[in-house]
Scaffold this active site. Structure first.
Site, PDB file in Angstrom:
ATOM      1  N   ARG A  83       0.848  -1.195   0.000  1.00 32.59           N
ATOM      2  CA  ARG A  83       0.000   0.000   0.000  1.00 32.59           C
ATOM      3  C   ARG A  83       0.882   1.242   0.000  1.00 32.59           C
ATOM      4  O   ARG A  83       1.887   1.288   0.705  1.00 32.59           O
ATOM      5  CB  ARG A  83      -0.916   0.016   1.227  1.00 32.59           C
ATOM      6  N   TYR A 123      -1.472  -3.335  -6.896  1.00 32.96           N
ATOM      7  CA  TYR A 123      -1.315  -4.019  -5.603  1.00 32.96           C
ATOM      8  C   TYR A 123      -2.660  -4.148  -4.872  1.00 32.96           C
ATOM      9  O   TYR A 123      -3.399  -3.154  -4.741  1.00 32.96           O
ATOM     10  CB  TYR A 123      -0.294  -3.281  -4.711  1.00 32.96           C
ATOM     11  N   LYS A 170      -9.629  -2.428   1.715  1.00 31.81           N
ATOM     12  CA  LYS A 170      -9.273  -1.305   2.589  1.00 31.81           C
ATOM     13  C   LYS A 170     -10.092  -0.056   2.240  1.00 31.81           C
ATOM     14  O   LYS A 170     -10.508   0.687   3.123  1.00 31.81           O
ATOM     15  CB  LYS A 170      -7.783  -0.997   2.467  1.00 31.81           C
ATOM     16  N   HIS A 185     -10.484  -2.558  11.632  1.00 31.25           N
ATOM     17  CA  HIS A 185      -9.400  -3.390  11.099  1.00 31.25           C
ATOM     18  C   HIS A 185      -9.164  -4.536  12.085  1.00 31.25           C
ATOM     19  O   HIS A 185      -8.182  -4.543  12.821  1.00 31.25           O
ATOM     20  CB  HIS A 185      -8.149  -2.504  10.960  1.00 31.25           C
ATOM     21  N   SER A 194      -1.141  -3.992  10.410  1.00 29.13           N
ATOM     22  CA  SER A 194      -0.866  -4.917   9.306  1.00 29.13           C
ATOM     23  C   SER A 194       0.336  -5.821   9.605  1.00 29.13           C
ATOM     24  O   SER A 194       1.330  -5.360  10.148  1.00 29.13           O
ATOM     25  CB  SER A 194      -0.564  -4.125   8.040  1.00 29.13           C
ATOM     26  N   CYS A 253       0.856  -8.207  11.708  1.00 28.18           N
ATOM     27  CA  CYS A 253       1.214  -8.472  13.114  1.00 28.18           C
ATOM     28  C   CYS A 253       0.570  -9.769  13.600  1.00 28.18           C
ATOM     29  O   CYS A 253       0.437  -9.979  14.797  1.00 28.18           O
ATOM     30  CB  CYS A 253       0.785  -7.323  14.014  1.00 28.18           C
ATOM     31  N   GLY A 254       0.095 -10.599  12.674  1.00 27.70           N
ATOM     32  CA  GLY A 254      -0.374 -11.912  13.079  1.00 27.70           C
ATOM     33  C   GLY A 254      -1.875 -12.052  13.245  1.00 27.70           C
ATOM     34  O   GLY A 254      -2.330 -13.005  13.880  1.00 27.70           O
ATOM     35  N   ASP A 310      -9.287  -9.832   8.914  1.00 25.12           N
ATOM     36  CA  ASP A 310      -8.801  -8.479   8.643  1.00 25.12           C
ATOM     37  C   ASP A 310      -9.807  -7.371   8.951  1.00 25.12           C
ATOM     38  O   ASP A 310      -9.405  -6.296   9.356  1.00 25.12           O
ATOM     39  CB  ASP A 310      -8.375  -8.387   7.168  1.00 25.12           C
ATOM     40  N   SER A 350       4.796 -10.447  -0.163  1.00 26.64           N
ATOM     41  CA  SER A 350       4.113 -11.296  -1.164  1.00 26.64           C
ATOM     42  C   SER A 350       2.867 -11.903  -0.522  1.00 26.64           C
ATOM     43  O   SER A 350       2.819 -12.099   0.698  1.00 26.64           O
ATOM     44  CB  SER A 350       5.051 -12.374  -1.695  1.00 26.64           C
ATOM     45  N   ARG A 351       1.889 -12.211  -1.329  1.00 26.87           N
ATOM     46  CA  ARG A 351       0.563 -12.531  -0.788  1.00 26.87           C
ATOM     47  C   ARG A 351      -0.064 -13.754  -1.437  1.00 26.87           C
ATOM     48  O   ARG A 351       0.318 -14.155  -2.536  1.00 26.87           O
ATOM     49  CB  ARG A 351      -0.378 -11.342  -1.050  1.00 26.87           C
ATOM     50  N   ARG A 411       2.928  -4.502  18.011  1.00 26.51           N
ATOM     51  CA  ARG A 411       4.233  -5.162  17.979  1.00 26.51           C
ATOM     52  C   ARG A 411       5.163  -4.248  18.767  1.00 26.51           C
ATOM     53  O   ARG A 411       5.584  -3.204  18.278  1.00 26.51           O
ATOM     54  CB  ARG A 411       4.651  -5.272  16.514  1.00 26.51           C
ATOM     55  N   GLY A 444      -0.033 -20.683  18.128  1.00 32.25           N
ATOM     56  CA  GLY A 444      -1.091 -21.413  18.820  1.00 32.25           C
ATOM     57  C   GLY A 444      -1.093 -21.148  20.322  1.00 32.25           C
ATOM     58  O   GLY A 444      -2.142 -21.162  20.984  1.00 32.25           O
ATOM     59  N   ASN A 503      -0.867 -18.554  21.823  1.00 32.46           N
ATOM     60  CA  ASN A 503      -1.610 -17.335  22.188  1.00 32.46           C
ATOM     61  C   ASN A 503      -2.982 -17.664  22.786  1.00 32.46           C
ATOM     62  O   ASN A 503      -3.582 -16.849  23.481  1.00 32.46           O
ATOM     63  CB  ASN A 503      -1.777 -16.424  20.967  1.00 32.46           C
TER      64      ASN A 503
HETATM   65  C1  OXD Z   1      -2.981  -4.758   5.366  1.00 33.22           C
HETATM   66  C2  OXD Z   1      -3.631  -5.907   4.737  1.00 33.22           C
HETATM   67  O1  OXD Z   1      -2.062  -4.167   4.786  1.00 33.22           O
HETATM   68  O2  OXD Z   1      -4.508  -6.496   5.370  1.00 33.22           O
HETATM   69  O3  OXD Z   1      -3.382  -4.404   6.487  1.00 33.22           O
HETATM   70  O4  OXD Z   1      -3.297  -6.237   3.591  1.00 33.22           O
HETATM   71 MN    MN Z   2      -5.067  -5.489   7.165  1.00 31.46          MN
END
Ligand code: OXD
Ligand code: MN
Length: 597
Positions: A75, A203, A212, A232, A254, A256-257, A283, A380-381, A412, A506, A508
Site C-alpha cells: 500500500r 497491488y 481497505k 481493522h 498490518s 502483526c499476526g 482483517d 508477497s501474498r 508489535r 497457537g 496465544n
Molecule cells: C494490510 C492488509 O495491509 O490487510 O493491512 O493487507
Molecule cells: Mn489489514
C-alpha cells in the site's frame, strides 16, 4: 467502443458506467456475473497475456501466479487521500485533497487509460448479500487480476445486481492500472460522494477496492453516520470446553499476526480441555449494536489476502491447508515444478527458482549492496477463499453476524506493553485503543521496524477525522447495554538479548483463555496502573516450558517506560487540538497519576 447489453435496470449505475467509459475509453465493457463459466474464460485470457501463470494443477489445483511491477508491492500511504470538502473532516492523520482538485488530477491519468483494454464491471457485496450489515459496491477495472481477486475476496455478480434493484445505493469504485507508474498513482476516497478512484497500481491493498478502501475508509465514514463500527479486526470464535462459542474481535496493525491468530490450532494442553477455534475473518469487522444491546459483527470479506512469508505448518497450519487450491499467489518464488515458495515456507529451501521479479534465483545470492536477495517479496501474498479454510465458521453467511464478547487491541512492541492487560471500562478501553502503537512492517511502503502510533490499527484506514472516530467509539459504548470488555495484548516483547519472550502462534490461546475467563467473570486479576493484569499462576502453562521468570517479565510493568510513553501519546493526541474528546485527556491524566503513585 462495443456497447454491451446491461444486466441491470439501475439507471444511475448504467449512466455512471457510461460516463466512466467515456473517460477511460476502453475498447469494450464486460459485466462480471459471478459464474464459473465466465471466470474460466477470464483465466484463459489472463494466461494468454501473461497477467497470470498457471501453477502445477496436480499439486495446486485451480491456483495461479502473478508478478507485480517492482515498485508496486505494498500500500502506498503517501499516495492515498481522503477527499472531503473541508480539510478538518479528513483530520490531521490523513492525507487530504479537495475533491475538485483530486478529480481533476486523477482524470488526467484516467483519460484514455483503458484504450486497447476491456473495462470490467464488478458488482460486489461486502457481507452476505441482503444482510442489514452489508454494503454494495461496483468496481470498474481494466485488470483481470483484479477481477479474479475480487471473485475470491467478495460476493460478486447477478445476485448483487438483483439486490441493488432499480435504485439501490452503491459505492462507485473506479480502478485502472493505467501505466502502473508510481508517479501517476493515486488512491482517492470521496466519502461525500460514496466513491473511490484508484489509478496506477495493481497491488491488492490499493486496487481490490472492496477491501481497505470500501470496507474500512468509506465504511468507517458510513459507520459514523449510521452508528456502527468498521474496524481493522479479525473475528474468531473460541469454542470453550462447555461447548459455548465466544467470539472476539481483535485489532492489530498490518502483518502483526491477525491471520495466524484467527485460525490458530490449540496447543496440546488446551486442546485436551476441549478448545476449538472457528474463523470468521482475519482483517475486517463490521459491528452493530443489536436489539439485545450487545455488539454483533460480520466479516464483510469472503476471502483472505494473506502475507505469504513466514506462513508454514508451525505458524499457521490451517492456512497451509487453505491455500492448496483455488488460490492466487502474488510475488512469491516460482519453483521449476510450478509450485511456489517463500522465505519461511515449509520444507527445504529450493536449490533454484524464479524470484518475484522474474529473475533466476538461488539461495544466498547477494545484490550490489551485499544484501541477501529474497526469492519472495516480504509482502508477497496469497488470495484464497474463506470457504477453503478448515476452521471456517459455520456462521459466515448468517445475516446477523456473531456476538462479540471481547475486543482485543494489540501491537508489535519489543518493550513496554505486557503480554496482556484489561481496561478498567469501555472509556478506558477506548483510550487504550487510541494510544496504541506498533513497529512498522512490510505491509506498508517505507521503513520497517519503526514505532508509530496506530490507534485501533486504523491509522491508515480511518476515512475521517480520527478525533471524531474516537468520539464515535465513546458514544457506541454509551449505547450498549452489554459492551464487550476491552483488552490489549503484545506477543512481541523481547528480553535483554532481544529474543522474543513469548512463543506466540497457537500458544496465544493461553492468553485468550484468560481473556474469556475474565469475560465470564471466572477469574480475578491484579489492578495495575495501566489496567487489570493476570496473576502469573492464572495463565495455563501446561505443556509450555518457558525460561524461568519469563512470564513474570512478560507481565511486568515498568512505570518509567510508561511515563516516557505518555510523551508520545500526548504528542499524538495534541495534533487533534480541541477536537479530541475530553474523555481521552481525562484517561491520560488518570493514567499519569496512577503511574506516579
Ligand atoms: C494490510 C492488509 O495491509 O490487510 O493491512 O493487507
Ligand atoms: Mn489489514
Amino acid at each position: 467502443m462495443k456497447t454491451s447489453v446491461y444486466p441491470t435496470t439501475h439507471k444511475k449505475l448504467i449512466s455512471w458506467v457510461k460516463q466512466m467509459a467515456a473517460l477511460c475509453k476502453p475498447d469494450s465493457i464486460a459485466w462480471i456475473d459471478g459464474s464459473e463459466h465466465q471466470k474460466k474464460i477470464l483465466e484463459k485470457e489472463a494466461l494468454t497475456t501473461g497477467e497470470i501463470l498457471q501453477l502445477n494443477q496436480e499439486k495446486l489445483p485451480g491456483c495461479f501466479y502473478h508478478r507485480s511491477a517492482k515498485d508496486d508491492v505494498a500500500r502506498t500511504e503517501h499516495l492515498t487521500f481522503i477527499c472531503t470538502s473541508q480539510k478538518r473532516d479528513a483530520g490531521p492523520t490523513n492525507n487530504w485533497m479537495p475533491p475538485v482538485e483530486a478529480y481533476k488530477k486523477a482524470e488526467s491519468i484516467f483519460k484514455g487509460a483503458m484504450k486497447g483494454r476491456v473495462m470490467y464491471v464488478i458488482p460486489f457485496s461486502m457481507g452476505p448479500v441482503g444482510s442489514p450489515f452489508s454494503k454494495i459496491g461496483v468496481e470498474l477495472t481494466d485488470s483481470i487480476y483484479v477481477v479474479l481477486n475480487m471473485l475470491i475476496m467478495t460476493r460478486v455478480g447477478e445476485s448483487v445486481l438483483k439486490h441493488l434493484g432499480k435504485d439501490g445505493d452503491f459505492t462507485k469504485c473506479l480502478h485502472s492500472k493505467a501505466e502502473l507508474d508510481i508517479n501517476k498513482r493515486l488512491i482517492l476516497h470521496f466519502p461525500e460522494d460514496n466513491a473511490i478512484w484508484s489509478v496506477g497500481s495493481g497491488y491488492g491493498g490499493n486496487v481490490l477496492l472492496g477491501k481497505k478502501c470500501l470496507s474500512l475508509r468509506i465504511a468507517s465514514y458510513l459507520g459514523k453516520r449510521e452508528e456502527w463500527l468498521a474496524e481493522h479486526m479479525l473475528i474468531m470464535g473460541i469454542e470453550e470446553p462447555d461447548g459455548h462459542i465466544k467470539y472476539i474481535a481483535a485489532a492489530f496493525p498490518s502483518a502483526c499476526g491477525k491471520t495466524n491468530l484467527a485460525m490458530l490450532i490449540p496447543p496440546e494442553g488446551l486442546k485436551r480441555k476441549g478448545y476449538r477455534i472457528w474463523t470468521v475473518g482475519d482483517d475486517i469487522a463490521w459491528m452493530r449494536i443489536d436489539s439485545d444491546g450487545a455488539l454483533w459483527a460480520i466479516n464483510p470479506e469472503a476471502g483472505f489476502f494473506g502475507v505469504a512469508p513466514g506462513t508454514n505448518s508451525k505458524t499457521n497450519p490451517t492456512m497451509v491447508k487453505t491455500i492448496q487450491k483455488n488460490t492466487i499467489y502474488t510475488n512469491v518464488l516460482l519453483k521449476h515444478d510450478k509450485t511456489v515458495w517463500w522465505e519461511g515456507a515449509d520444507g527445504d529451501v529450493p536449490a533454484e527458482g524464479v524470484d518475484w521479479q522474474g529473475r533466476l534465483w538461488k539461495p544466498g545470492m547477494l545484490d550490489g549492496d551485499r544484501n541477501i536477495i529474497r526469492g519472495a517479496h516480504p509482502n508477497s501474498r496469497f488470495t484464497t477463499p474463506i470457504m477453503n479454510c478448515p476452521s471456517a465458521s459455520f456462521r459466515l453467511e448468517q445475516h446477523h453476524g456473531v456476538p462479540i464478547s471481547a475486543i482485543v487491541f494489540g501491537g508489535r512492541r519489543a518493550h513496554l506493553a505486557p503480554l496482556v492487560y484489561e481496561s478498567f471500562n469501555w472509556q478506558h478501553g477506548v483510550f487504550v485503543g487510541a494510544a496504541m502503537a506498533s513497529e512498522t512492517t512490510a505491509a506498508q511502503a517505507g521503513k520497517v521496524g519503526q514505532v508509530r502510533r496506530d490507534p485501533m490499527a486504523m491509522l491508515p484506514f480511518c476515512g475521517y477525522n480520527m478525533a471524531e472516530y474516537f468520539a464515535h467509539w465513546l458514544s457506541m459504548g454509551k449505547r450498549m447495554i452489554h459492551p464487550p470488555k476491552i483488552f490489549h495484548v503484545n506477543w512481541f516483547r523481547t528480553d535483554e538479548k532481544g529474543e522474543f519472550l513469548w512463543p506466540g502462534y497457537g500458544e496465544n490461546l493461553r492468553v485468550l483463555e484468560w481473556i474469556l475467563d475474565r469475560c465470564n467473570n471466572k477469574m480475578d486479576a491484579v489492578r495495575a496502573p495501566i489496567g487489570f493484569i493476570p496473576r502469573v499462576a492464572d495463565i495455563d502453562m501446561m505443556g509450555l516450558p518457558l525460561a524461568p521468570l519469563a512470564l513474570e517479565k512478560l507481565l511486568a510493568i515498568n512505570k518509567k517506560e510508561w511515563l516516557e510513553e505518555l510523551k508520545g501519546i500526548k504528542e499524538f493526541f495534541g495534533q487533534f487540538k480541541k477536537d479530541l474528546p475530553p474523555e481521552l485527556w481525562q484517561e491520560y491524566e488518570s493514567l499519569e497519576e496512577r503511574l506516579r503513585n
